[in-house]
Design a protein around this motif. Structure first.
Motif, PDB file in Angstrom:
ATOM      1  N   SER A 117       0.790  -1.243   0.000  1.00  0.00           N
ATOM      2  CA  SER A 117       0.000   0.000   0.000  1.00  0.00           C
ATOM      3  C   SER A 117       0.818   1.288   0.000  1.00  0.00           C
ATOM      4  O   SER A 117       0.660   2.144   0.882  1.00  0.00           O
ATOM      5  N   PRO A 118       1.688   1.469  -0.993  1.00  0.00           N
ATOM      6  CA  PRO A 118       2.450   2.728  -1.057  1.00  0.00           C
ATOM      7  C   PRO A 118       1.538   3.882  -1.463  1.00  0.00           C
ATOM      8  O   PRO A 118       0.382   3.664  -1.828  1.00  0.00           O
ATOM      9  N   HIS A 128       7.943   0.830   3.118  1.00  0.00           N
ATOM     10  CA  HIS A 128       7.008   0.059   2.294  1.00  0.00           C
ATOM     11  C   HIS A 128       7.603  -1.262   1.857  1.00  0.00           C
ATOM     12  O   HIS A 128       6.882  -2.221   1.609  1.00  0.00           O
ATOM     13  N   HIS A 154      -3.780  -1.533  -0.729  1.00  0.00           N
ATOM     14  CA  HIS A 154      -4.637  -0.388  -0.409  1.00  0.00           C
ATOM     15  C   HIS A 154      -3.851   0.896  -0.695  1.00  0.00           C
ATOM     16  O   HIS A 154      -3.397   1.605   0.204  1.00  0.00           O
ATOM     17  N   GLY A 156      -2.381   4.441  -1.411  1.00  0.00           N
ATOM     18  CA  GLY A 156      -2.750   5.785  -0.948  1.00  0.00           C
ATOM     19  C   GLY A 156      -2.956   6.659  -2.169  1.00  0.00           C
ATOM     20  O   GLY A 156      -2.036   7.345  -2.604  1.00  0.00           O
ATOM     21  N   THR A 327       1.374  -2.543   8.663  1.00  0.00           N
ATOM     22  CA  THR A 327       1.913  -1.174   8.498  1.00  0.00           C
ATOM     23  C   THR A 327       2.887  -0.873   9.632  1.00  0.00           C
ATOM     24  O   THR A 327       2.962  -1.615  10.602  1.00  0.00           O
ATOM     25  N   GLN A 331       1.088   3.669  13.036  1.00  0.00           N
ATOM     26  CA  GLN A 331      -0.344   3.666  12.723  1.00  0.00           C
ATOM     27  C   GLN A 331      -1.166   2.863  13.736  1.00  0.00           C
ATOM     28  O   GLN A 331      -2.348   2.580  13.517  1.00  0.00           O
ATOM     29  N   PHE A 335      -5.439   2.294  13.770  1.00  0.00           N
ATOM     30  CA  PHE A 335      -6.164   1.027  13.629  1.00  0.00           C
ATOM     31  C   PHE A 335      -6.976   0.699  14.880  1.00  0.00           C
ATOM     32  O   PHE A 335      -8.089   0.183  14.770  1.00  0.00           O
TER      33      PHE A 335
HETATM   34  N1  ARG Z   1      -0.763   4.132   2.384  1.00  0.00           N
HETATM   35  C1  ARG Z   1      -0.520   3.957   3.777  1.00  0.00           C
HETATM   36  C2  ARG Z   1       0.910   4.380   4.115  1.00  0.00           C
HETATM   37  O1  ARG Z   1       1.738   4.415   3.255  1.00  0.00           O
HETATM   38  C3  ARG Z   1      -0.676   2.536   4.250  1.00  0.00           C
HETATM   39  C4  ARG Z   1      -2.063   1.967   4.097  1.00  0.00           C
HETATM   40  C5  ARG Z   1      -2.302   0.799   5.000  1.00  0.00           C
HETATM   41  N2  ARG Z   1      -3.586   0.209   4.825  1.00  0.00           N
HETATM   42  C6  ARG Z   1      -4.733   0.699   5.287  1.00  0.00           C
HETATM   43  N3  ARG Z   1      -5.836   0.057   5.015  1.00  0.00           N
HETATM   44  N4  ARG Z   1      -4.779   1.818   5.948  1.00  0.00           N
HETATM   45  O2  ARG Z   1       1.192   4.685   5.246  1.00  0.00           O
END
Ligand code: ARG
Length: 563
Positions: A117-118, A128, A154, A156, A327, A331, A335
C-alpha cells in the motif's frame, strides 16, 4: 511419540489434562538431556511435594515402554530418551511425506491481507519494502495452511494531497518532465507546493478547491489524478516484479470514495457521530482513545473513513475470518480507533477479526545506500544494488555459471528479504551490506548456498532412489538425528509463524536446518560405496533440500540450483 509420552504421564497424573501435559513437555536444547523432558514444578502445589521428589516418584511408577531407551530423573525433570532407531524411523517417515509442512487447517477460511500500500506520487521507500515483504510472507504461510488469502494493495491514491499536486502541476509542471522523471518529478512539485504555500497561503485554498473538485467528479481534475496514479503504479510494479510478488487486488483509497457516505449514515443511525468544531467524530474517550475523525469541517472524508468503508466492503465481498493490516507501528492508534468504531457498530467479529500487524523501522546504521537525491531511498535502488553486488561476487568466484543474471537476482533479492524477516518484525531492521550479503552468517545467501550444495550432491550421486526402503541404522548417529529433529519441526514452525504473524519463526528455522545440515555434511560422508548406506544418506540430503526450499519459499525467496 510425544502423544505416547503424554498418555504415559496422563495415566499417573489425574490432576492434569492431556493438553496441559502436552504444553508442559519440552524438547531439551541438548540431546544429552534426552529427546523430551517433563518438568515437575507445576505439580508441586497440588501434590504438596518438592518437584525433584515428584519426578522420582513418577519415574518409579512408570513402566518403560518399548520405544523408550531410558527415563532419567535430572533435578525436577523427567527426561525421556527415545530409542534412536525408533525415533529416526518415526521422524523420517514424517518428513518424507509429500506436502510435509502444509496442512488443511485453513480449508474454507479466508484471510485478507492489506499490505504494501504505497502512496501515489511518493516514492516506494524502505518502510514500504518491509510491509511488502512481511505481508507477502504471511500470504505464503497462510496459504500453506490451506487458507484462502486475498492480497490487497490499499494504495494511498486519494486525499487532499492530490489537490496540492494538481495546483503545483498546473503552475510549475510540464507533461514532458512528469513523463520523463515520474514520481521524482511529482515529489519535486509537492515539495515546491509547500515552499510556495508558506509564502502565499491562498495556494492552500486552491488546493482544497481542486480536491473538492475531484470528489465532485470534475473531469479535468480526475484526468490529471488518474495519470499520476498510472505513473506511480508503473514504478511500484517495477519493484514488485523485482521482488517477484503479486497482488489479487489493487484497491486503493479512491475505490472507497463513493462508499464513505454509507459509513457516515451507519454511524449517525447508530447515534455514534458527534460534532466537534464543525467536524464529525466518534468519541472514544470511554476507551481511552482520542476521537476518531470521520468528516472534516469541509465535509470531506479522511483516511479513517475510507478504512471503515474498506472493512465493510471486504467483509461483504470476501467474508474474511481475519483481515490483517501490515503497516508501521506509528499507525497503531489509527487502527485501534477504526477497529473500535467497527465494533461499536455492533460487529462482534471486529474483536479478533481485525488485526494490526506493526513492524519496526529500518535503520541504515550509518551505511551508505545509493539514493537518488541525497536523502530519499527507493526500495528499488536497494534491490538493484543488492543484485549488482551479488553479480560482482559471482563474476569473481564463478564466472562460468549459467544464467548469472537470474541467479544474482534471486540471491540479491533473497538477501534483502531474509535480512528483513530474520528478526521479530517489531524490532528495527538494520541494513548492512557486509552482513546481509555474507555467505556464511545467518543470512539468505547462507541458506541458498546450503540449498545449492544439496542440489549439487544430488546431481552428482548415482542410482539414488527416493522411494527405496531405508536401513535406519545409517541415520542414528548424532548428526543425522539432529538434522531429522530440526526437519521434523517444520509443520509446527509454519503454524507458530501464522499464529504469531511472525515470519521470523520460519527464517530462524531455515537457518537451524541449514546449520544442522552443514554439520551432518561435515561429519558424514554422503557418497559412500555401500549402496544402502549411500541411499539413506542421500535421502536425508534430498529431504533437507526440499524443506529448505519450501521454508524460504514461505519467506518469498526463490532458491537457485547453482551459484
Ligand atoms: N498508504 C498507507 C501508508 O503508506 C498505508 C495503508 C495501509 N492500509 C490501510 N488500510 N490503511 O502509510
Amino acid at each position: 511419540m510425544k502423544e505416547q509420552i503424554i498418555q504415559l504421564l496422563a495415566g499417573q497424573l489425574p490432576s492434569l489434562t492431556e493438553a496441559e501435559i502436552s504444553e508442559l513437555i519440552e524438547i531439551p536444547p541438548n540431546p544429552e538431556m534426552g529427546d523430551y523432558a517433563f518438568p515437575c514444578f507445576r505439580l508441586a502445589k497440588t501434590l504438596r511435594k518438592a518437584p525433584p521428589m515428584i519426578a522420582q516418584e513418577l519415574h518409579d511408577s512408570i513402566t518403560v515402554p518399548d520405544f523408550v531407551e531410558e527415563i532419567r530423573v535430572v533435578g525436577a525433570y523427567l527426561n525421556f530418551f527415545i530409542k534412536k532407531d525408533v525415533f529416526a524411523k518415526t521422524m523420517l517417515s514424517a518428513v518424507r511425506e509429500e506436502g510435509f509442512g502444509s496442512s488443511k487447517e485453513g480449508d474454507g477460511h479466508t484471510i485478507c491481507i492489506d499490505y504494501s500500500s504505497p502512496n501515489v506520487a511518493k516514492n516506494f521507500h524502505v518502510g514500504h519494502l518491509r510491509t511488502t515483504i512481511i505481508g507477502n510472507s504471511l500470504y505464503k504461510i497462510y496459504s500453506k495452511l490451506g487458507y484462502h488469502v486475498e492480497r490487497i494493495n490499499h494504495l494511498g491514491d486519494w486525499g487532499t494531497q492530490f489537490g496540492k499536486l494538481i495546483v503545483a502541476y498546473k503552475k510549475w509542471g510540464s507533461e514532458e518532465s512528469v513523463k520523463e522523471k515520474g514520481i521524482e518529478e511529482l515529489m519535486r512539485l509537492y515539495v515546491l507546493f509547500h515552499q510556495e504555500a508558506d509564502k502565499d497561503p491562498a495556494l492552500e485554498d486552491e488546493a482544497r478547491f481542486w480536491f473538492a473538485e475531484m470528489e465532485r467528479g470534475n473531469e479535468e481534475a480526475l484526468k490529471i489524478w488518474q495519470w499520476f496514479v498510472e505513473i506511480s503504479l508503473e514504478e511500484f510494479k517495477r519493484t514488485y516484479r523485482l521482488l517477484g510478488m503479486e497482488f489479487d487486488h489493487y484497491m486503493g483509497e479512491s475505490f472507497y470514495r463513493d462508499k464513505t457516505e454509507d459509513v457516515v449514515s451507519r454511524l449517525s443511525a447508530a447515534g455514534l457521530l458527534t460534532e466537534s468544531e464543525g467536524a464529525k467524530i466518534v468519541d472514544l474517550e470511554a476507551y481511552d482513545m482520542a476521537p476518531c475523525l470521520i468528516l472534516k469541517n469541509d465535509g470531506s472524508s479522511i483516511y479513517a473513513t475510507r478504512d471503515l468503508a474498506a472493512i465493510f466492503y471486504r467483509k461483504e465481498n470476501y467474508n474474511f475470518d481475519k483481515c490483517l493490516y501490515v503497516t508501521g507501528q506509528e499507525q497503531r492508534l489509527h487502527f485501534q480507533q477504526v477497529f473500535k468504531v467497527v465494533e461499536l457498530l455492533g460487529n462482534e467479529w471486529a474483536k479478533d477479526g481485525l488485526v494490526h500487524i506493526p513492524y519496526g523501522l529500518v535503520s541504515l546504521g550509518g551505511e551508505k545506500l545509493s539514493s537518488r537525491d541525497g536523502n530519499v531511498i527507493y526500495a528499488e535502488d536497494i534491490l538493484l544494488e543488492a543484485i549488482s553486488k551479488i553479480r560482482t561476487i559471482i563474476e569473481e568466484k564463478n564466472p562460468e555459471l549459467e544464467d548469472k543474471d537470474t541467479v544474482a537476482r534471486h540471491i540479491g533479492v533473497g538477501a534483502v528479504i531474509f535480512n528483513d524477516l530474520y528478526n521479530q518484525r517489531i524490532k528495527d531492521v538494520s541494513f548492512r551490506w557486509e552482513h546481509l550479503l555474507n555467505f556464511d552468517g545467518e543470512t539468505g545467501p547462507y541458506v541458498q548456498y546450503t540449498y545449492a550444495r544439496c542440489s549439487s550432491i544430488l546431481r552428482k550421486v548415482e542410482g539414488y532412489d527416493s522411494k527405496a526402503d531405508v536401513d535406519i541404522s545409517f541415520l542414528t548417529d548424532e548428526a543425522s538425528l539432529g538434522l531429522l529433529k530440526e526437519l521434523s519441526r517444520f509443520p509446527a514452525v509454519v503454524k507458530e509463524a501464522a499464529n504469531r504473524y511472525e515470519p521470523s519463526v520460519v527464517a530462524r528455522f531455515s537457518i537451524a536446518v541449514a546449520q544442522a545440515f552443514n554439520h551432518y555434511y561435515t561429519v558424514n560422508r554422503i557418497n559412500v560405496e555401500d549402496p544402502a548406506e549411500r541411499n539413506a544418506r542421500v535421502l536425508l540430503v534430498d529431504i533437507t533440500r526440499r524443506v529448505l526450499r519450501d521454508a524460504v519459499e514461505l519467506l518469498g525467496i526463490t532458491c537457485v540450483e547453482q551459484m
